[in-house]
Design a protein around this motif. Structure first.
Motif, PDB file in Angstrom:
ATOM      1  N   VAL A 246       0.846  -1.185   0.000  1.00 34.59           N
ATOM      2  CA  VAL A 246       0.000   0.000   0.000  1.00 34.59           C
ATOM      3  C   VAL A 246       0.888   1.244   0.000  1.00 34.59           C
ATOM      4  O   VAL A 246       1.856   1.344   0.757  1.00 34.59           O
ATOM      5  CB  VAL A 246      -0.925  -0.003   1.232  1.00 34.59           C
ATOM      6  N   LYS A 247       0.536   2.210  -0.852  1.00 35.64           N
ATOM      7  CA  LYS A 247       1.380   3.399  -0.984  1.00 35.64           C
ATOM      8  C   LYS A 247       1.229   4.343   0.193  1.00 35.64           C
ATOM      9  O   LYS A 247       2.211   4.880   0.703  1.00 35.64           O
ATOM     10  CB  LYS A 247       1.038   4.139  -2.283  1.00 35.64           C
ATOM     11  N   ASN A 248      -0.005   4.565   0.602  1.00 29.72           N
ATOM     12  CA  ASN A 248      -0.274   5.604   1.593  1.00 29.72           C
ATOM     13  C   ASN A 248      -0.779   5.035   2.909  1.00 29.72           C
ATOM     14  O   ASN A 248      -1.669   5.608   3.538  1.00 29.72           O
ATOM     15  CB  ASN A 248      -1.306   6.589   1.028  1.00 29.72           C
ATOM     16  N   ARG A 249      -0.228   3.911   3.321  1.00 33.22           N
ATOM     17  CA  ARG A 249      -0.664   3.322   4.599  1.00 33.22           C
ATOM     18  C   ARG A 249      -0.238   4.221   5.749  1.00 33.22           C
ATOM     19  O   ARG A 249       0.942   4.580   5.874  1.00 33.22           O
ATOM     20  CB  ARG A 249      -0.046   1.947   4.776  1.00 33.22           C
ATOM     21  N   PRO A 250      -1.170   4.573   6.634  1.00 32.82           N
ATOM     22  CA  PRO A 250      -0.805   5.382   7.803  1.00 32.82           C
ATOM     23  C   PRO A 250       0.210   4.659   8.681  1.00 32.82           C
ATOM     24  O   PRO A 250       0.220   3.428   8.783  1.00 32.82           O
ATOM     25  CB  PRO A 250      -2.144   5.568   8.528  1.00 32.82           C
TER      26      PRO A 250
END
Length: 455
Positions: A246-250
């Motif tokens: 995932v690119k924008n995983r928190p």
């Protein structure tokens, strides 16, 4: 064929406060051999994963049941009419309004299969239920159906684990009394964990599971998503995993994933060592059962030391009984808790993957929007919906994560505290037994010396 469910009574008034304490935990088995050291070391590492958060956690009293969450006190009857006011919840100020017990296993033999059904008794004061009490019979496949429906409805909530359908070869025989009782306790815990959950407890499929007659439940099962729908979900999940990370995983969820990888490793080590300890303890117990009678037989041919030999045999017999109690504590308390959290670790990893799949779907739509000049309005609407979906998934997982983590830490602390306390009791009992024997032998020696000194 499953038995029909029954509605048993009129609406129930709200229960009065004053729940009872849980069942007292059995003594834990500490085993001979080198396996104890690794077990304690691994246990310390599991508890150390979040040592900085432990100050706010309350360790349950040693009377709290470990083998069966929300179980009834052994001094109290377990009939349906005695279920209310037998629970104690330190962390929930509101009164409980849903009480469930799983008992009375029955074997069913047909031309095709052999299976076990369990009685599920529910008592409630909730207004959405048509009656205050229900009694139905359910088999393992029904519990599995419920778990699947909960996962479909709440993909980023932590669904409690079910015991495995198949058992490890060499542990216990399928359909043996031991296996059936172990599974009954696990199924009881499964339903009560759902009942205690602030969201899952109001799930419609859960209500149907508790109240529907056998033919009604069978009919309801057929209304679920078809094969093609389930295949579509699987294909999307596989496609998401193929696309990569995932690119924008928190950062929070990256930390959760790292935590669970460490936790899974440690809890699996604990589970394996605990089973090895149990095996060694059983072997030690079997040797002890043969060891004591040999001294008794020998005393028949050794008149001068017969009393001493009988005394040794008596001590061994007492220690053997104490060892048997430790084995019961191990199999009923420690082993189920450790294995439950082995299953929980697998569930948590699955929940994190499902959250990532939702995030990945959003990322792919954002990338598609950036590469397309047309249909921007359509993509923007889809992205807005996916953003809401991701936010809901994140919030659900964050809230459930904190709740699960606190429960896990309390369970582990309570379990290992009882390990220490019960082992101390065991060794003190054995020590007192042998000290009493030595004291009796010292008195006998002094008596013999005095008789020899007399003229």
């Amino acid at each position: 064929m499953e038995a029909e469910g029954r509605v048993l009574g009129p609406p129930l008034p709200a229960p009065s406060p004053g729940g009872g304490a849980g069942a007292e935990a059995d003594p834990l088995a500490g085993a001979p051999g080198a396996a104890r050291g690794p077990l304690l070391a691994a246990a310390a590492e599991v508890l150390a994963l979040d040592d900085e958060e432990d100050d706010d956690l309350e360790v349950f009293s040693k009377d709290t049941s470990l083998a069966e969450v929300n179980s009834f006190s052994p001094s109290m009857p377990i009939s349906p009419s005695s279920m209310i006011n037998q629970y104690k919840f330190e962390d929930e100020p509101e009164l409980r309004d849903l009480f469930i017990t799983v008992d009375d296993p029955e074997s069913h033999i047909t031309a095709i299969e052999t299976f076990i059904t369990y009685r599920v008794v529910t008592k409630t004061s909730r207004g959405e239920f048509d009656s205050s009490e229900y009694e139905v019979r359910r088999r393992y496949q029904d519990f599995l159906w419920l778990k699947t429906k909960l996962e479909e409805a709440h993909p980023t909530l932590i669904i409690p684990p079910l015991p495995e359908k198949f058992i490890m070869k060499g542990m216990v025989e399928r359909f043996s009394d031991e296996f059936i009782e172990t599974r009954r306790k696990a199924l009881h815990k499964f339903l009560n964990r759902i009942a205690d959950h602030p969201t899952l407890t109001f799930n419609e499929d859960f209500k149907i599971f508790l109240t529907a007659q056998a033919w009604e439940l069978s009919s309801h099962k057929k209304q679920g998503p078809g094969l093609l729908s389930r295949m579509g979900q699987t294909v999307r999940a596989v496609a998401s995993s193929v696309r990569g990370g995932v690119k924008n995983r928190p950062e929070m969820f990256t930390e959760m994933n790292d935590y669970m990888e460490t936790f899974s490793q440690k809890i699996n080590v604990l589970d394996k060592i605990a089973h090895r300890i149990y095996k060694e303890e059983r072997e030690y117990f079997n040797e002890m059962k043969e060891y004591g009678p040999i001294h008794t037989l020998w005393s028949a041919s050794e008149e001068d030391i017969a009393d001493s030999l009988k005394g040794v045999a008596s001590c061994i017999d007492k220690c053997c009984k104490a060892t048997e109690r430790r084995m019961a504590g191990l199999s009923e308390s420690l082993l189920p808790i450790l294995h439950e959290y082995v299953l929980y670790s697998e569930i948590l990893m699955g929940v994190l993957k499902r959250r990532d799949q939702i995030q990945s779907e959003l990322d792919s739509k954002v990338d598609a929007l950036a590469n397309k000049k047309t249909e921007k309005d359509l993509f923007s609407e889809e992205i807005g919906k996916l953003e809401d979906k991701v936010e809901c998934a994140n919030n659900a997982l964050k809230a459930d994560w904190d709740r699960w983590k606190q429960n896990m830490q309390c369970d582990m602390k309570s379990t290992f505290t009882n390990v220490a306390e019960n082992n101390l009791c065991y060794y003190e009992e054995c020590l007192a037994t042998w000290e009493s024997f030595l004291a009796s032998q010292t008195v006998d020696v002094h008596v013999e010396e005095d008789s020899e000194e007399r003229p």
